[in-house]
Design a protein around this motif. Sequence first.
Motif, PDB file in Angstrom:
ATOM      1  N   UNK A 191       1.358  -1.083   0.179  1.00  0.00           N
ATOM      2  CA  UNK A 191      -0.074  -0.430  -0.265  1.00  0.00           C
ATOM      3  C   UNK A 191       0.866   1.423  -0.492  1.00  0.00           C
ATOM      4  N   UNK A 192       0.793   1.855  -0.560  1.00  0.00           N
ATOM      5  CA  UNK A 192       0.988   3.985  -0.788  1.00  0.00           C
ATOM      6  C   UNK A 192       1.728   4.696   1.288  1.00  0.00           C
ATOM      7  N   UNK A 193       0.808   3.647   1.828  1.00  0.00           N
ATOM      8  CA  UNK A 193       0.876   4.949   3.332  1.00  0.00           C
ATOM      9  C   UNK A 193       0.625   4.136   4.181  1.00  0.00           C
ATOM     10  N   UNK A 194       0.828   4.556   5.460  1.00  0.00           N
ATOM     11  CA  UNK A 194      -0.168   4.326   6.941  1.00  0.00           C
ATOM     12  C   UNK A 194       0.308   5.191   7.614  1.00  0.00           C
ATOM     13  N   UNK A 195      -1.182   5.859   7.716  1.00  0.00           N
ATOM     14  CA  UNK A 195      -0.733   7.115   9.158  1.00  0.00           C
ATOM     15  C   UNK A 195      -0.936   6.298  10.385  1.00  0.00           C
ATOM     16  N   UNK A 196      -0.017   6.657  11.485  1.00  0.00           N
ATOM     17  CA  UNK A 196       0.038   6.359  12.757  1.00  0.00           C
ATOM     18  C   UNK A 196      -0.824   6.855  12.995  1.00  0.00           C
ATOM     19  N   UNK A 197      -1.206   6.561  14.199  1.00  0.00           N
ATOM     20  CA  UNK A 197      -2.703   7.536  14.801  1.00  0.00           C
ATOM     21  C   UNK A 197      -2.151   6.537  16.799  1.00  0.00           C
ATOM     22  N   UNK A 198      -1.654   5.829  16.378  1.00  0.00           N
ATOM     23  CA  UNK A 198      -1.926   5.055  18.090  1.00  0.00           C
ATOM     24  C   UNK A 198      -2.621   4.036  17.537  1.00  0.00           C
ATOM     25  N   UNK A 199      -2.632   3.174  19.430  1.00  0.00           N
ATOM     26  CA  UNK A 199      -3.821   2.245  19.429  1.00  0.00           C
ATOM     27  C   UNK A 199      -5.032   2.830  19.058  1.00  0.00           C
ATOM     28  N   UNK A 200      -6.298   1.570  18.681  1.00  0.00           N
ATOM     29  CA  UNK A 200      -7.524   2.439  18.544  1.00  0.00           C
ATOM     30  C   UNK A 200      -7.713   1.451  20.127  1.00  0.00           C
ATOM     31  N   UNK A 201      -9.453   1.792  19.959  1.00  0.00           N
ATOM     32  CA  UNK A 201     -10.499   2.062  21.665  1.00  0.00           C
ATOM     33  C   UNK A 201     -11.340   1.119  21.542  1.00  0.00           C
ATOM     34  N   UNK A 202     -12.051   0.861  19.877  1.00  0.00           N
ATOM     35  CA  UNK A 202     -13.291  -0.095  20.978  1.00  0.00           C
ATOM     36  C   UNK A 202     -12.407  -1.574  20.635  1.00  0.00           C
ATOM     37  N   UNK A 203     -11.731  -1.474  19.242  1.00  0.00           N
ATOM     38  CA  UNK A 203     -11.056  -3.261  19.094  1.00  0.00           C
ATOM     39  C   UNK A 203     -11.473  -3.715  18.064  1.00  0.00           C
ATOM     40  N   UNK A 204     -12.864  -3.920  18.086  1.00  0.00           N
ATOM     41  CA  UNK A 204     -13.750  -5.191  17.350  1.00  0.00           C
ATOM     42  C   UNK A 204     -14.392  -3.946  16.019  1.00  0.00           C
ATOM     43  N   UNK A 205     -14.575  -4.454  15.028  1.00  0.00           N
ATOM     44  CA  UNK A 205     -14.984  -3.554  13.692  1.00  0.00           C
ATOM     45  C   UNK A 205     -16.214  -2.867  14.151  1.00  0.00           C
ATOM     46  N   UNK A 206     -16.956  -2.249  13.647  1.00  0.00           N
ATOM     47  CA  UNK A 206     -18.545  -1.389  13.583  1.00  0.00           C
ATOM     48  C   UNK A 206     -19.295  -2.687  14.151  1.00  0.00           C
ATOM     49  N   UNK A 207     -20.260  -2.544  14.259  1.00  0.00           N
ATOM     50  CA  UNK A 207     -21.800  -2.854  14.058  1.00  0.00           C
ATOM     51  C   UNK A 207     -22.367  -3.189  12.562  1.00  0.00           C
ATOM     52  N   UNK A 208     -22.751  -3.426  12.053  1.00  0.00           N
ATOM     53  CA  UNK A 208     -23.422  -3.000  10.709  1.00  0.00           C
ATOM     54  C   UNK A 208     -24.836  -3.506  11.030  1.00  0.00           C
ATOM     55  N   UNK A 209     -26.147  -2.481  10.941  1.00  0.00           N
ATOM     56  CA  UNK A 209     -27.775  -2.640  10.358  1.00  0.00           C
ATOM     57  C   UNK A 209     -28.263  -2.222   9.328  1.00  0.00           C
ATOM     58  N   UNK A 210     -29.030  -2.976   9.095  1.00  0.00           N
ATOM     59  CA  UNK A 210     -29.743  -3.089   7.950  1.00  0.00           C
ATOM     60  C   UNK A 210     -30.811  -1.920   8.337  1.00  0.00           C
ATOM     61  N   UNK A 211     -30.765  -1.400   7.547  1.00  0.00           N
ATOM     62  CA  UNK A 211     -31.696   0.283   7.828  1.00  0.00           C
ATOM     63  C   UNK A 211     -32.889  -0.396   6.486  1.00  0.00           C
ATOM     64  N   UNK A 212     -32.775  -1.064   5.410  1.00  0.00           N
ATOM     65  CA  UNK A 212     -33.547  -1.103   4.393  1.00  0.00           C
ATOM     66  C   UNK A 212     -34.842  -2.049   4.332  1.00  0.00           C
ATOM     67  N   UNK A 213     -34.968  -2.551   5.470  1.00  0.00           N
ATOM     68  CA  UNK A 213     -35.465  -3.472   6.092  1.00  0.00           C
ATOM     69  C   UNK A 213     -37.011  -2.391   7.221  1.00  0.00           C
ATOM     70  N   UNK A 214     -38.537  -3.379   7.090  1.00  0.00           N
ATOM     71  CA  UNK A 214     -39.049  -2.721   7.723  1.00  0.00           C
ATOM     72  C   UNK A 214     -38.656  -2.786   9.338  1.00  0.00           C
ATOM     73  N   UNK A 215     -37.930  -3.387   9.770  1.00  0.00           N
ATOM     74  CA  UNK A 215     -37.434  -4.047  11.058  1.00  0.00           C
ATOM     75  C   UNK A 215     -36.193  -3.904  10.376  1.00  0.00           C
ATOM     76  N   UNK A 216     -35.547  -3.107  11.858  1.00  0.00           N
ATOM     77  CA  UNK A 216     -34.216  -3.235  10.872  1.00  0.00           C
ATOM     78  C   UNK A 216     -33.052  -4.532  11.915  1.00  0.00           C
ATOM     79  N   UNK A 217     -32.174  -5.119  11.285  1.00  0.00           N
ATOM     80  CA  UNK A 217     -31.493  -6.421  10.960  1.00  0.00           C
ATOM     81  C   UNK A 217     -30.392  -6.030  11.447  1.00  0.00           C
ATOM     82  N   UNK A 218     -29.908  -5.974  12.341  1.00  0.00           N
ATOM     83  CA  UNK A 218     -28.438  -6.722  12.537  1.00  0.00           C
ATOM     84  C   UNK A 218     -27.661  -7.180  11.782  1.00  0.00           C
ATOM     85  N   UNK A 219     -26.764  -6.844  10.741  1.00  0.00           N
ATOM     86  CA  UNK A 219     -25.667  -8.000  10.076  1.00  0.00           C
ATOM     87  C   UNK A 219     -24.696  -8.478  10.714  1.00  0.00           C
TER      88      UNK A 219
END
Length: 344
Positions: A169-197
């Motif tokens: 890759x072209x580059x890495x911006x080092x901003x120190x350790x991340x906080x949450x540690x796990x990727x984001x929650x993904x929720x589908x908002x295209x359905x009548x009742x939202x669904x956690x994917x």
Amino acid sequence: METLLWKKVNDPAEIDGSIKEAAALLQEKQVVAFPTETVYGLGADATEEEAVQRIFEAKGRPSDNPLIVHVADRRQVEELVSEIPPMARQLMDQFWPGPLTLVLNSNGTAAENVTAGLSTIGVRMPDHPLALTLLRVAGKPLAAPSANRSGRPSPTTADHVYQDLDGRIAGILDGGPTGVGLESTVIDCTTEVPIILRPGGITKEDLEEVLPQVMIDPALANEKEKPKSPGMKYTHYAPESPLWLIDGKDEFFMRQLDQLKVDGKRVGVIASDELADQMDHQPLIRCGSRTQLRQVAERLYGALREFKKSDVDVILCESFPEKGVGAAIMNRLNKAAVKKIQTC
């Protein structure tokens, strides 16, 4: 390819030479890694197919796996989607910027390889000043999966990114350790009742404080479905040595460990503080207290990266309660593990 490394040691919201250089590379359709509050992301202009293709090439990622697009503001969301339903606006008001990805109907502005040919697109606004500064200066929405080789544990430090992607890759911006540690929650908002994917740092319980009803996608573990979210398909998060998940009381865990040692195996252990306090074994990595699962989430990927093939034959890791952020922890561990041993 030479991979540039910029260490951002001053104010991450300040626009300095490193930010300008990274943004210029992104505008030239190059790929740059940067920190978010969850894990490091591998960013490229989400509207340019050539730029996005470089993400797949760097990661060795299957092209039918959609990418999440990171935005600096809601205006960029409006430029990417056909509509923002009321439930999505409520979630933005409550959780943005933050570790929540909303799946909305795409208007086709994003490159087709971002959405993997789907009619939907996942978008989020990261809660990290360096990420937001880069997004604003680049002036582009950035497709940004985790900045690791595909299948490896996600990176929570710039060093993790460098280990996996130096020269790719072209580059890495080092901003120190991340906080949450796990990727984001993904929720589908295209359905009548939202669904956690995909479960993540924003829990089902958090979402239910804002919306009257939230479902969990029963197809989370269905490998045959075309994924609407990253993390729903293929092996993910795997350490170098095979990971075994142990589901049972502490005594059961220690019996499995003792048997492997009798069999002559070199065993690495990832354990909570409570389990580790009962053990006289090395190598052992503590990942936090069972009563502080957000601490476990923060340390998990670092622990999975710690053990090398040259050090251990197998890694034993305990299981955690699937409540709150524990659902996200176990989602990642189940995908990383090659074997699960449960008490009969």
